[in-house]
Write a protein that holds these residues in place. Structure first.
Motif, PDB file in Angstrom:
ATOM      1  N   ARG A  45     124.397  11.192 120.499  1.00 55.57           N
ATOM      2  CA  ARG A  45     123.948   9.991 119.812  1.00 55.57           C
ATOM      3  C   ARG A  45     124.636   8.777 120.460  1.00 55.57           C
ATOM      4  O   ARG A  45     125.850   8.631 120.387  1.00 55.57           O
ATOM      5  CB  ARG A  45     124.298  10.091 118.330  1.00 55.57           C
ATOM      6  N   ASP A  46     123.857   7.906 121.058  1.00 56.60           N
ATOM      7  CA  ASP A  46     124.383   6.769 121.788  1.00 56.60           C
ATOM      8  C   ASP A  46     124.027   5.456 121.113  1.00 56.60           C
ATOM      9  O   ASP A  46     122.932   5.306 120.559  1.00 56.60           O
ATOM     10  CB  ASP A  46     123.833   6.756 123.218  1.00 56.60           C
ATOM     11  N   GLY A  47     124.955   4.499 121.207  1.00 56.03           N
ATOM     12  CA  GLY A  47     124.711   3.181 120.646  1.00 56.03           C
ATOM     13  C   GLY A  47     123.685   2.421 121.454  1.00 56.03           C
ATOM     14  O   GLY A  47     123.743   2.420 122.686  1.00 56.03           O
ATOM     15  N   VAL A  48     122.774   1.760 120.769  1.00 58.10           N
ATOM     16  CA  VAL A  48     121.706   1.003 121.414  1.00 58.10           C
ATOM     17  C   VAL A  48     121.932  -0.490 121.231  1.00 58.10           C
ATOM     18  O   VAL A  48     121.857  -1.260 122.184  1.00 58.10           O
ATOM     19  CB  VAL A  48     120.340   1.417 120.839  1.00 58.10           C
ATOM     20  N   GLY A  93     113.372   9.278 120.756  1.00 60.30           N
ATOM     21  CA  GLY A  93     114.506   9.893 120.085  1.00 60.30           C
ATOM     22  C   GLY A  93     114.515   9.552 118.615  1.00 60.30           C
ATOM     23  O   GLY A  93     113.639   8.838 118.130  1.00 60.30           O
ATOM     24  N   THR A  94     115.527  10.057 117.944  1.00 56.00           N
ATOM     25  CA  THR A  94     115.734   9.699 116.556  1.00 56.00           C
ATOM     26  C   THR A  94     116.684   8.505 116.508  1.00 56.00           C
ATOM     27  O   THR A  94     117.762   8.553 117.094  1.00 56.00           O
ATOM     28  CB  THR A  94     116.336  10.879 115.770  1.00 56.00           C
ATOM     29  N   TYR A  95     116.266   7.474 115.809  1.00 56.10           N
ATOM     30  CA  TYR A  95     117.058   6.251 115.723  1.00 56.10           C
ATOM     31  C   TYR A  95     117.766   6.221 114.372  1.00 56.10           C
ATOM     32  O   TYR A  95     117.134   6.360 113.320  1.00 56.10           O
ATOM     33  CB  TYR A  95     116.158   5.029 115.888  1.00 56.10           C
ATOM     34  N   SER A 112     132.894  -8.579 120.080  1.00 55.92           N
ATOM     35  CA  SER A 112     131.558  -8.030 119.942  1.00 55.92           C
ATOM     36  C   SER A 112     131.591  -6.780 119.064  1.00 55.92           C
ATOM     37  O   SER A 112     132.605  -6.079 119.007  1.00 55.92           O
ATOM     38  CB  SER A 112     130.989  -7.645 121.316  1.00 55.92           C
ATOM     39  N   PRO A 113     130.490  -6.470 118.393  1.00 54.04           N
ATOM     40  CA  PRO A 113     130.442  -5.247 117.593  1.00 54.04           C
ATOM     41  C   PRO A 113     130.361  -4.010 118.484  1.00 54.04           C
ATOM     42  O   PRO A 113     129.762  -4.044 119.557  1.00 54.04           O
ATOM     43  CB  PRO A 113     129.155  -5.420 116.773  1.00 54.04           C
ATOM     44  N   SER A 114     130.958  -2.940 118.022  1.00 52.71           N
ATOM     45  CA  SER A 114     131.053  -1.718 118.806  1.00 52.71           C
ATOM     46  C   SER A 114     129.729  -0.961 118.881  1.00 52.71           C
ATOM     47  O   SER A 114     128.888  -1.049 117.976  1.00 52.71           O
ATOM     48  CB  SER A 114     132.123  -0.820 118.177  1.00 52.71           C
ATOM     49  N   LEU A 115     129.563  -0.200 119.964  1.00 55.79           N
ATOM     50  CA  LEU A 115     128.443   0.724 120.125  1.00 55.79           C
ATOM     51  C   LEU A 115     128.945   2.170 120.144  1.00 55.79           C
ATOM     52  O   LEU A 115     128.254   3.066 120.620  1.00 55.79           O
ATOM     53  CB  LEU A 115     127.682   0.425 121.420  1.00 55.79           C
ATOM     54  N   VAL A 116     130.125   2.373 119.608  1.00 55.71           N
ATOM     55  CA  VAL A 116     130.745   3.694 119.623  1.00 55.71           C
ATOM     56  C   VAL A 116     130.529   4.392 118.285  1.00 55.71           C
ATOM     57  O   VAL A 116     130.789   3.826 117.218  1.00 55.71           O
ATOM     58  CB  VAL A 116     132.251   3.583 119.933  1.00 55.71           C
ATOM     59  N   TYR A 117     130.091   5.620 118.368  1.00 53.28           N
ATOM     60  CA  TYR A 117     129.735   6.412 117.189  1.00 53.28           C
ATOM     61  C   TYR A 117     130.865   6.462 116.152  1.00 53.28           C
ATOM     62  O   TYR A 117     130.647   6.245 114.967  1.00 53.28           O
ATOM     63  CB  TYR A 117     129.384   7.829 117.650  1.00 53.28           C
TER      64      TYR A 117
END
Length: 133
Positions: A45-48, A93-95, A112-117
């Motif tokens: 699951r990756d940050g978009v 994918g599933t968002y 900045s806001p994180s994109l880390v799970y």
């Protein structure tokens, strides 16, 4: 208890557009960070895209220039949107919508806001987006 509910998924042809929505409820104050993650079949699951209370955004390189994250706060509900344009088959994918109330946990040193799970506490159930070529 914070609850996230996504909507807007579906099938679209390559080059098309789709808008995802995520309604946040149950929080006693404004959510510090909200983000969209994508999980493709067999992948992590990756940050978009992510957005914080100041409206600052962060995007994965794969979607820059094509996706736009935005938010809307009303009296009792916070909603985050993901406008997806020029969709590609690899966007399939599933968002998942994600949120975190603690700004220090989901904010990078840059502000900045994180994109880390692992930086997000609350998650929606996910909505499927399928892009056909």
């Amino acid at each position: 208890q914070v609850h996230l509910e996504e909507s807007g998924g579906g099938s679209v042809q390559a080059g098309g557009s789709r808008r995802l929505s995520c309604a946040v409820s149950g929080s006693s104050h404004e959510i510090a960070c909200m983000a969209w993650f994508r999980e493709a079949p067999g992948k992590e699951r990756d940050g978009v895209a992510a957005i914080n209370t100041n409206g600052r955004t962060n995007y994965d390189d794969s979607v820059k220039g094509r996706f736009t994250i935005s938010k809307d706060n009303t009296k009792n509900t916070q909603t985050v949107y993901l406008q997806m344009n020029d969709l590609k088959p690899e966007d399939t994918g599933t968002y998942y919508c994600a949120a975190d109330e603690t700004g220090t946990g989901c904010t990078l040193i840059s502000g900045s806001p994180s994109l880390v799970y692992r930086d997000y506490k609350y998650w929606g159930q996910g909505t499927q987006v399928t892009v056909s070529s």
